[in-house]
Enzyme design. Structure first.
Site, PDB file in Angstrom:
ATOM      1  N   ASN A  29     -10.135  -0.572  -0.696  1.00  0.00           N
ATOM      2  CA  ASN A  29      -8.675  -0.431  -0.657  1.00  0.00           C
ATOM      3  C   ASN A  29      -8.085  -1.021  -1.948  1.00  0.00           C
ATOM      4  O   ASN A  29      -8.069  -2.235  -2.122  1.00  0.00           O
ATOM      5  CB  ASN A  29      -8.138  -1.162   0.578  1.00  0.00           C
ATOM      6  CG  ASN A  29      -6.630  -1.075   0.713  1.00  0.00           C
ATOM      7  OD1 ASN A  29      -5.934  -0.602  -0.187  1.00  0.00           O
ATOM      8  ND2 ASN A  29      -6.113  -1.544   1.832  1.00  0.00           N
ATOM      9  N   HIS A  51      -3.616   7.012   2.189  1.00  0.00           N
ATOM     10  CA  HIS A  51      -3.975   5.680   1.691  1.00  0.00           C
ATOM     11  C   HIS A  51      -5.357   5.321   2.236  1.00  0.00           C
ATOM     12  O   HIS A  51      -5.674   5.633   3.385  1.00  0.00           O
ATOM     13  CB  HIS A  51      -2.922   4.667   2.157  1.00  0.00           C
ATOM     14  CG  HIS A  51      -3.315   3.263   1.895  1.00  0.00           C
ATOM     15  ND1 HIS A  51      -3.635   2.818   0.638  1.00  0.00           N
ATOM     16  CD2 HIS A  51      -3.465   2.192   2.729  1.00  0.00           C
ATOM     17  CE1 HIS A  51      -3.962   1.539   0.702  1.00  0.00           C
ATOM     18  NE2 HIS A  51      -3.860   1.145   1.956  1.00  0.00           N
ATOM     19  N   CYS A 110       0.819  -1.223   0.000  1.00  0.00           N
ATOM     20  CA  CYS A 110       0.000   0.000   0.000  1.00  0.00           C
ATOM     21  C   CYS A 110       0.852   1.272   0.000  1.00  0.00           C
ATOM     22  O   CYS A 110       0.342   2.360  -0.256  1.00  0.00           O
ATOM     23  CB  CYS A 110      -0.967  -0.013   1.174  1.00  0.00           C
ATOM     24  SG  CYS A 110      -2.142  -1.354   1.031  1.00  0.00           S
TER      25      CYS A 110
END
Ligand code: COA
Length: 333
Positions: A286, A256, A115
């Site tokens: 996500n 994020h 990520c």
């Protein structure tokens, strides 16, 4: 002589057309729209169709970036692809993209920072621009998380989606626009909390690894959550302080997108106002390396950025990996 800064001169995004709602997932696993919205902030995510691979998403993001920009693919020098879900183990997705878009003068590589992949990649790409080695570096954050999700595991399959974002870096023609600073971290002792055990040299693919579902995301969500809030907040403050800024100076905070509660906790600790924060986890979930470039591209297309604005990009992910990047927005090329 003042150092040259690398600046974003084009940006674009792509998410697959297919929307998957929480209600649809509740037909596969024991979950509910109510639980997913309350615990994660996610309402739906985009999932690839059968024929779509990572490079297909990336190419659409690149085309979107170049819509407003007259640039021939031959003019690109370097392609860096941040991803944990490449088209295949090798060749790199960067090579596949280079061929598909006809960037015949570029070389490229994939970078695995989970990520935090996009921040790792943009910081890496910026070095080539700042040293004067290259003029045009394409940085892509892209993931097809649905390819490594266990749709029988309710603790992970509801959290992720597919998407891609792309930015072009070029030398800034003005002193004060472009990437100002970045701070990147890794702590491998956190690896056990979020990982995909099989498919590499430790556990090559076999009937046993498939039977044991080792080719899927495995996660200890509570531990990941705890570290994410703490470290994203710390690394945000660290980069602001060392550059003489406060959160008041930040026009947009682009974190994020892993869980709305993680974002909200960091926003509270940083004392940011809602209009300073980019949130799209409700629509895309996500998307791993894609969340930050997708957030950037959407904010730009929504008219939320103007020349001179200060942007704070912050990530946290598997590894553990985390980091922050500060940039001053300029006109696109
Ligand atoms: N639907 C319904 N119930 C669920 C569920 C789902 N999709 N997923 C988990 N549960 C259950 C658990 O089994 C548990 O039940 P139990 O108490 O009977 O054991 C209960 O909900 C609470 O689980 P818990 O893990 O404490 O929930 P949580 O509030 O921590 O939320 C996450 C779970 C995964 C949403 C949260 O921990 C998280 O987002 N962590 C970070 C994940 C992340 O960011 N990953 C990517 C990093 S880049």
């Amino acid at each position: 002589m003042k150092a040259v800064r690398a600046k974003i001169t084009a940006l674009g995004m792509y998410v697959p057309e297919r929307r998957v709602t929480n209600d649809e997932l509740s037909k596969l696993v024991d979950t509910s729209d109510e639980w997913i919205r309350a615990r994660t902030g996610i309402a739906e995510r985009r999932i690839v169709s059968d024929s779509q691979a990572n490079s297909d998403l990336s190419i659409k993001a690149i085309k979107n970036a170049f819509q407003a920009r007259e640039l021939r693919p031959e003019e690109i020098d370097l392609i860096i692809v941040a991803t944990v879900t490449p088209d295949m183990m090798f060749p790199s997705t960067a090579c596949i993209i280079q061929d598909k878009i006809g960037a015949k003068n570029a070389w490229g590589f994939d970078l695995l920072g989970a990520c935090s992949g996009f921040l790792y990649a943009i910081a890496t790409g910026a070095q080539f621009v700042q040293t004067g080695a290259y003029k045009r570096v394409l940085v892509i954050g892209t993931d097809v998380m649905s390819s490594i999700l266990n749709f029988e595991d309710r603790t992970t399959c509801v959290l992720f989606g597919d998407g891609a974002g792309a930015v072009l870096l070029e030398p800034s023609q003005e002193d004060d626009t472009g990437i100002i600073d970045f701070i990147l971290h890794s702590d491998g002792s956190g690896g056990k909390f979020l990982y995909m055990p099989a498919g590499g040299s430790l556990h090559p693919a076999s009937h046993e690894t498939v039977d044991k579902k080792m080719h899927y995301v495995h996660q200890d969500g509570r531990n990941v959550f705890k570290f994410a809030v703490k470290l994203m907040t710390e690394v945000s403050l660290e980069i602001l302080q060392r550059n003489g800024y406060t959160t008041e100076d930040v026009t947009l905070y682009i974190p994020h997108q892993a869980n709305l509660r993680i974002i909200q906790s960091s926003v509270e600790r940083l004392k940011l106002r809602p209009e300073q924060v980019v949130i799209n986890i409700d629509r895309y979930a996500n998307t791993t390396a894609a969340t930050i470039p997708v957030g950037l591209a959407e904010a730009y297309h929504q008219g939320r950025m103007k020349k001179g604005d200060l942007m704070l990009l912050v990530s946290f992910g598997a590894g553990f990996t985390w980091g922050s990047l500060l940039l001053r927005w300029g006109d696109l090329g």
